[in-house]
Design a protein around this motif. Structure first.
Motif, PDB file in Angstrom:
ATOM      1  N   SER A  84       0.830  -1.207   0.000  1.00 34.07           N
ATOM      2  CA  SER A  84       0.000   0.000   0.000  1.00 34.07           C
ATOM      3  C   SER A  84       0.865   1.257   0.000  1.00 34.07           C
ATOM      4  N   LEU A  85       2.005   1.231   0.701  1.00 31.19           N
ATOM      5  CA  LEU A  85       2.912   2.373   0.680  1.00 31.19           C
ATOM      6  C   LEU A  85       3.515   2.570  -0.710  1.00 31.19           C
ATOM      7  N   GLU A  86       3.825   1.468  -1.362  1.00 37.59           N
ATOM      8  CA  GLU A  86       4.357   1.546  -2.716  1.00 37.59           C
ATOM      9  C   GLU A  86       3.329   2.156  -3.672  1.00 37.59           C
ATOM     10  N   ALA A  87       2.083   1.752  -3.511  1.00 36.24           N
ATOM     11  CA  ALA A  87       1.013   2.308  -4.348  1.00 36.24           C
ATOM     12  C   ALA A  87       0.841   3.798  -4.060  1.00 36.24           C
ATOM     13  N   ALA A  88       0.894   4.178  -2.794  1.00 35.90           N
ATOM     14  CA  ALA A  88       0.778   5.596  -2.434  1.00 35.90           C
ATOM     15  C   ALA A  88       1.956   6.392  -2.993  1.00 35.90           C
ATOM     16  N   TYR A  89       3.144   5.797  -2.955  1.00 30.61           N
ATOM     17  CA  TYR A  89       4.326   6.457  -3.512  1.00 30.61           C
ATOM     18  C   TYR A  89       4.166   6.681  -5.014  1.00 30.61           C
ATOM     19  N   GLN A  90       3.710   5.662  -5.723  1.00 31.93           N
ATOM     20  CA  GLN A  90       3.496   5.803  -7.167  1.00 31.93           C
ATOM     21  C   GLN A  90       2.431   6.864  -7.459  1.00 31.93           C
ATOM     22  N   ASN A  92       1.743   9.446  -5.537  1.00 29.62           N
ATOM     23  CA  ASN A  92       2.355  10.747  -5.276  1.00 29.62           C
ATOM     24  C   ASN A  92       3.276  11.171  -6.411  1.00 29.62           C
ATOM     25  N   LEU A  93       4.011  10.205  -6.980  1.00 28.72           N
ATOM     26  CA  LEU A  93       4.878  10.540  -8.110  1.00 28.72           C
ATOM     27  C   LEU A  93       4.074  11.052  -9.301  1.00 28.72           C
ATOM     28  N   SER A  94       2.966  10.383  -9.598  1.00 24.03           N
ATOM     29  CA  SER A  94       2.145  10.832 -10.727  1.00 24.03           C
ATOM     30  C   SER A  94       1.505  12.185 -10.416  1.00 24.03           C
ATOM     31  N   GLU A 125       4.019  19.363 -11.773  1.00 24.53           N
ATOM     32  CA  GLU A 125       5.163  19.942 -12.453  1.00 24.53           C
ATOM     33  C   GLU A 125       4.745  20.598 -13.769  1.00 24.53           C
ATOM     34  N   THR A 126       3.712  20.062 -14.403  1.00 26.30           N
ATOM     35  CA  THR A 126       3.256  20.659 -15.662  1.00 26.30           C
ATOM     36  C   THR A 126       2.554  21.997 -15.437  1.00 26.30           C
ATOM     37  N   ASP A 130      12.796  29.879  -1.183  1.00 26.55           N
ATOM     38  CA  ASP A 130      11.585  29.088  -1.409  1.00 26.55           C
ATOM     39  C   ASP A 130      11.800  27.938  -2.380  1.00 26.55           C
ATOM     40  N   ASP A 131      13.068  27.626  -2.727  1.00 30.85           N
ATOM     41  CA  ASP A 131      13.327  26.513  -3.641  1.00 30.85           C
ATOM     42  C   ASP A 131      12.826  25.220  -3.017  1.00 30.85           C
ATOM     43  N   TYR A 132      12.267  24.345  -3.823  1.00 31.78           N
ATOM     44  CA  TYR A 132      11.817  23.047  -3.338  1.00 31.78           C
ATOM     45  C   TYR A 132      11.892  22.051  -4.470  1.00 31.78           C
ATOM     46  N   ASP A 133      11.984  20.749  -4.098  1.00 22.56           N
ATOM     47  CA  ASP A 133      12.110  19.690  -5.093  1.00 22.56           C
ATOM     48  C   ASP A 133      10.749  19.260  -5.597  1.00 22.56           C
ATOM     49  N   ILE A 134      10.615  19.107  -6.904  1.00 23.73           N
ATOM     50  CA  ILE A 134       9.411  18.535  -7.505  1.00 23.73           C
ATOM     51  C   ILE A 134       9.883  17.465  -8.464  1.00 23.73           C
TER      52      ILE A 134
END
Length: 179
Positions: A62-68, A70-72, A78-79, A116-120
């Motif tokens: 379930s964590l892996e699914a949540a991670y995927q 979040n990535l999407s 980002e767009t 205010d730089d942050y990673d995306i």
């Protein structure tokens, strides 16, 4: 040899059989029963451990699914932000929008928000704040604010109408960092 009576023979026979029964219980059955009980306890422990691993595996899945997910989600976010713009590009963009809305600038301040730089999703985003003091028609100013509001890479931070023809506005433009 000693002659035994029938009664004594029966008692010796019964004693022998009882010794054989109790001896086999004490030396054969009791250790087997203890071994079975120990193995049942071990099976119970291992069953609990297997259940624990299965729950861990389920939570990892379930964590892996949540991670995927979040990535999407991050990829779609980002767009929403534009490509990197130099200060001159930001000045040109804002100036063109102001000219399109017949507004005159009396003060233009541009601030690079390096803090205010942050990673995306492995691309670093940055923000540039713009503070403007404008003059012009109130309806043109409202149209200008609506255009800013509709942009996904702009966040309005303050808006002040000093009079019917003087306005102050602050907003932040988010963009991908220079590569």
């Amino acid at each position: 040899m000693i002659n035994l009576t029938n009664r004594e023979k029966k008692l010796v026979y019964i004693t022998f059989i009882l010794c054989l029964i109790f001896g086999s219980y004490a030396f054969l059955l009791e250790p087997t029963i203890q071994s079975i009980q120990e193995k049942e306890a071990l099976v119970t422990e291992l069953s609990i451990e297997v259940d624990s691993y299965q729950l861990s595996f389920a939570s990892i899945t379930s964590l892996e699914a949540a991670y995927q997910n979040n990535l999407s989600e991050l990829a779609s976010l980002e767009t929403l932000i534009g490509d990197y713009m130099q200060d001159e590009d930001v000045d040109r963009l804002v100036s063109e929008m102001l000219v399109d809305h017949y507004l005159t600038v009396s003060n233009f301040t541009l601030i690079n928000n390096d803090a205010d730089d942050y990673d995306i999703n492995s691309a670093v985003a940055m923000a540039k704040s713009v503070q403007l003091t404008l003059s012009g028609d109130r309806d043109d100013f409202i149209d200008f604010v609506e255009v800013l509001y509709q942009r996904s890479d702009v966040v309005l931070t303050s808006l002040t109408m000093a009079s019917d023809d003087e306005f102050e506005i602050s907003f932040t433009i988010y963009m991908k960092a220079e590569q």
